[in-house]
Design a protein around this motif. Structure first.
Motif, PDB file in Angstrom:
ATOM      1  N   PHE A   1       4.885  -4.003  12.281  1.00  0.00           N
ATOM      2  CA  PHE A   1       3.841  -3.029  12.576  1.00  0.00           C
ATOM      3  C   PHE A   1       4.517  -1.826  13.239  1.00  0.00           C
ATOM      4  O   PHE A   1       5.033  -1.937  14.348  1.00  0.00           O
ATOM      5  CB  PHE A   1       2.797  -3.624  13.518  1.00  0.00           C
ATOM      6  CG  PHE A   1       2.001  -4.731  12.901  1.00  0.00           C
ATOM      7  CD1 PHE A   1       0.807  -4.457  12.252  1.00  0.00           C
ATOM      8  CD2 PHE A   1       2.438  -6.045  12.955  1.00  0.00           C
ATOM      9  CE1 PHE A   1       0.071  -5.481  11.674  1.00  0.00           C
ATOM     10  CE2 PHE A   1       1.709  -7.068  12.378  1.00  0.00           C
ATOM     11  CZ  PHE A   1       0.520  -6.778  11.739  1.00  0.00           C
ATOM     12  N   SER A   2       4.527  -0.705  12.549  1.00  0.00           N
ATOM     13  CA  SER A   2       5.125   0.513  13.089  1.00  0.00           C
ATOM     14  C   SER A   2       4.011   1.459  13.502  1.00  0.00           C
ATOM     15  O   SER A   2       3.095   1.717  12.710  1.00  0.00           O
ATOM     16  CB  SER A   2       5.991   1.205  12.028  1.00  0.00           C
ATOM     17  OG  SER A   2       6.960   0.323  11.529  1.00  0.00           O
ATOM     18  N   PRO A   3       4.056   1.991  14.724  1.00  0.00           N
ATOM     19  CA  PRO A   3       3.005   2.916  15.150  1.00  0.00           C
ATOM     20  C   PRO A   3       2.946   4.145  14.253  1.00  0.00           C
ATOM     21  O   PRO A   3       3.979   4.665  13.828  1.00  0.00           O
ATOM     22  CB  PRO A   3       3.427   3.316  16.564  1.00  0.00           C
ATOM     23  CG  PRO A   3       4.422   2.295  17.000  1.00  0.00           C
ATOM     24  CD  PRO A   3       5.060   1.764  15.755  1.00  0.00           C
TER      25      PRO A   3
ATOM     26  N   PRO B   1      -9.533   4.698  12.720  1.00  0.00           N
ATOM     27  CA  PRO B   1      -8.329   5.297  12.130  1.00  0.00           C
ATOM     28  C   PRO B   1      -7.153   4.336  12.238  1.00  0.00           C
ATOM     29  O   PRO B   1      -7.120   3.483  13.129  1.00  0.00           O
ATOM     30  CB  PRO B   1      -8.095   6.540  12.990  1.00  0.00           C
ATOM     31  CG  PRO B   1      -8.756   6.249  14.280  1.00  0.00           C
ATOM     32  CD  PRO B   1      -9.915   5.349  13.963  1.00  0.00           C
ATOM     33  N   PRO B   2      -6.190   4.457  11.337  1.00  0.00           N
ATOM     34  CA  PRO B   2      -5.035   3.555  11.399  1.00  0.00           C
ATOM     35  C   PRO B   2      -4.166   3.857  12.618  1.00  0.00           C
ATOM     36  O   PRO B   2      -3.966   5.010  12.975  1.00  0.00           O
ATOM     37  CB  PRO B   2      -4.280   3.842  10.102  1.00  0.00           C
ATOM     38  CG  PRO B   2      -4.702   5.205   9.701  1.00  0.00           C
ATOM     39  CD  PRO B   2      -6.092   5.385  10.213  1.00  0.00           C
ATOM     40  N   GLU B   3      -3.702   2.800  13.253  1.00  0.00           N
ATOM     41  CA  GLU B   3      -2.779   2.925  14.380  1.00  0.00           C
ATOM     42  C   GLU B   3      -1.392   2.405  14.022  1.00  0.00           C
ATOM     43  O   GLU B   3      -0.410   2.770  14.660  1.00  0.00           O
ATOM     44  CB  GLU B   3      -3.307   2.160  15.586  1.00  0.00           C
ATOM     45  CG  GLU B   3      -4.611   2.705  16.128  1.00  0.00           C
ATOM     46  CD  GLU B   3      -5.141   1.870  17.279  1.00  0.00           C
ATOM     47  OE1 GLU B   3      -4.392   1.683  18.267  1.00  0.00           O
ATOM     48  OE2 GLU B   3      -6.284   1.396  17.183  1.00  0.00           O
ATOM     49  N   PHE B   4      -1.331   1.523  13.000  1.00  0.00           N
ATOM     50  CA  PHE B   4      -0.067   0.904  12.615  1.00  0.00           C
ATOM     51  C   PHE B   4       0.100   0.903  11.095  1.00  0.00           C
ATOM     52  O   PHE B   4      -0.862   0.677  10.366  1.00  0.00           O
ATOM     53  CB  PHE B   4      -0.001  -0.550  13.100  1.00  0.00           C
ATOM     54  CG  PHE B   4      -0.083  -0.684  14.585  1.00  0.00           C
ATOM     55  CD1 PHE B   4       1.047  -0.542  15.372  1.00  0.00           C
ATOM     56  CD2 PHE B   4      -1.290  -0.961  15.201  1.00  0.00           C
ATOM     57  CE1 PHE B   4       0.969  -0.664  16.748  1.00  0.00           C
ATOM     58  CE2 PHE B   4      -1.382  -1.083  16.564  1.00  0.00           C
ATOM     59  CZ  PHE B   4      -0.248  -0.928  17.344  1.00  0.00           C
ATOM     60  N   ILE B   5       1.337   1.128  10.658  1.00  0.00           N
ATOM     61  CA  ILE B   5       1.708   0.937   9.254  1.00  0.00           C
ATOM     62  C   ILE B   5       2.212  -0.494   9.156  1.00  0.00           C
ATOM     63  O   ILE B   5       3.091  -0.907   9.914  1.00  0.00           O
ATOM     64  CB  ILE B   5       2.800   1.916   8.823  1.00  0.00           C
ATOM     65  CG1 ILE B   5       2.274   3.350   8.921  1.00  0.00           C
ATOM     66  CG2 ILE B   5       3.285   1.597   7.402  1.00  0.00           C
ATOM     67  CD1 ILE B   5       3.333   4.409   8.716  1.00  0.00           C
TER      68      ILE B   5
ATOM     69  N   ASP C   1      15.416  -4.112   2.277  1.00  0.00           N
ATOM     70  CA  ASP C   1      14.208  -3.582   1.651  1.00  0.00           C
ATOM     71  C   ASP C   1      13.018  -3.665   2.586  1.00  0.00           C
ATOM     72  O   ASP C   1      12.898  -4.583   3.389  1.00  0.00           O
ATOM     73  CB  ASP C   1      13.895  -4.349   0.366  1.00  0.00           C
ATOM     74  CG  ASP C   1      14.984  -4.201  -0.675  1.00  0.00           C
ATOM     75  OD1 ASP C   1      15.543  -3.091  -0.793  1.00  0.00           O
ATOM     76  OD2 ASP C   1      15.276  -5.198  -1.357  1.00  0.00           O
ATOM     77  N   GLU C   2      12.114  -2.695   2.447  1.00  0.00           N
ATOM     78  CA  GLU C   2      10.874  -2.691   3.222  1.00  0.00           C
ATOM     79  C   GLU C   2       9.740  -2.279   2.299  1.00  0.00           C
ATOM     80  O   GLU C   2       9.860  -1.320   1.546  1.00  0.00           O
ATOM     81  CB  GLU C   2      10.979  -1.725   4.401  1.00  0.00           C
ATOM     82  CG  GLU C   2       9.768  -1.746   5.300  1.00  0.00           C
ATOM     83  CD  GLU C   2       9.962  -0.956   6.587  1.00  0.00           C
ATOM     84  OE1 GLU C   2       9.062  -1.002   7.437  1.00  0.00           O
ATOM     85  OE2 GLU C   2      11.003  -0.291   6.737  1.00  0.00           O
ATOM     86  N   TYR C   3       8.642  -3.023   2.348  1.00  0.00           N
ATOM     87  CA  TYR C   3       7.498  -2.799   1.480  1.00  0.00           C
ATOM     88  C   TYR C   3       6.263  -2.518   2.325  1.00  0.00           C
ATOM     89  O   TYR C   3       5.855  -3.366   3.119  1.00  0.00           O
ATOM     90  CB  TYR C   3       7.226  -4.034   0.611  1.00  0.00           C
ATOM     91  CG  TYR C   3       8.437  -4.510  -0.149  1.00  0.00           C
ATOM     92  CD1 TYR C   3       8.752  -3.992  -1.397  1.00  0.00           C
ATOM     93  CD2 TYR C   3       9.282  -5.487   0.401  1.00  0.00           C
ATOM     94  CE1 TYR C   3       9.869  -4.427  -2.078  1.00  0.00           C
ATOM     95  CE2 TYR C   3      10.397  -5.924  -0.289  1.00  0.00           C
ATOM     96  CZ  TYR C   3      10.684  -5.390  -1.526  1.00  0.00           C
ATOM     97  OH  TYR C   3      11.790  -5.820  -2.206  1.00  0.00           O
ATOM     98  N   MET C   4       5.667  -1.340   2.184  1.00  0.00           N
ATOM     99  CA  MET C   4       4.436  -1.035   2.907  1.00  0.00           C
ATOM    100  C   MET C   4       3.286  -1.756   2.216  1.00  0.00           C
ATOM    101  O   MET C   4       3.142  -1.694   1.001  1.00  0.00           O
ATOM    102  CB  MET C   4       4.171   0.468   2.904  1.00  0.00           C
ATOM    103  CG  MET C   4       2.911   0.838   3.634  1.00  0.00           C
ATOM    104  SD  MET C   4       2.625   2.610   3.557  1.00  0.00           S
ATOM    105  CE  MET C   4       0.884   2.652   3.909  1.00  0.00           C
ATOM    106  N   VAL C   5       2.466  -2.451   3.017  1.00  0.00           N
ATOM    107  CA  VAL C   5       1.349  -3.195   2.430  1.00  0.00           C
ATOM    108  C   VAL C   5      -0.013  -2.705   2.912  1.00  0.00           C
ATOM    109  O   VAL C   5      -1.030  -3.117   2.378  1.00  0.00           O
ATOM    110  CB  VAL C   5       1.472  -4.716   2.675  1.00  0.00           C
ATOM    111  CG1 VAL C   5       2.652  -5.277   1.915  1.00  0.00           C
ATOM    112  CG2 VAL C   5       1.578  -5.041   4.146  1.00  0.00           C
ATOM    113  N   GLY C   6      -0.050  -1.827   3.905  1.00  0.00           N
ATOM    114  CA  GLY C   6      -1.334  -1.315   4.372  1.00  0.00           C
ATOM    115  C   GLY C   6      -1.228  -0.660   5.733  1.00  0.00           C
ATOM    116  O   GLY C   6      -0.141  -0.485   6.282  1.00  0.00           O
TER     117      GLY C   6
END
Length: 93
Positions: free
Chosen positions: A65-67, A18-22, A30-35
């Motif tokens: 990396f954001s939890p 499971p993902p632990e970090f965005i 600006d902030e761009y989510m990449v995975g």
């Protein structure tokens, strides 16, 4: 909604963790989510994004990396009146 698995895949197989970090890229305001990634693949993802940035394939900026934080709520409830049925058999008029 977020993916339920880590974004990393190796030899065609996606990581089942499971993902632990965005994972995002911050550039000024600006902030761009990449995975998303699990803790085990955090370093690999950072290196890959850095490489793609150098090649100009991903936006330049600081990799962050954001939890992932679980959020729960009991204020949203659904009943039969909330569902909309869509007829997939459209008439051919």
């Amino acid at each position: 909604m977020l993916p339920d698995k880590c974004s990393v895949s190796k030899e065609g197989k996606q990581c089942p963790s499971p993902p632990e970090f965005i994972v995002s890229i911050v550039d000024g305001k600006d902030e761009y989510m990449v995975g998303v990634t699990c803790g085990r693949h955090k370093q690999i993802v950072s290196g890959k994004i850095g490489f793609l940035q150098k090649e100009g394939k991903i936006h330049e900026g600081k990799i962050t990396f954001s939890p992932v934080k679980a959020v729960g709520t009991d204020c949203i409830h659904g009943d039969e009146d909330d569902f909309v049925q869509i007829d997939m058999n459209r008439s051919k008029n």
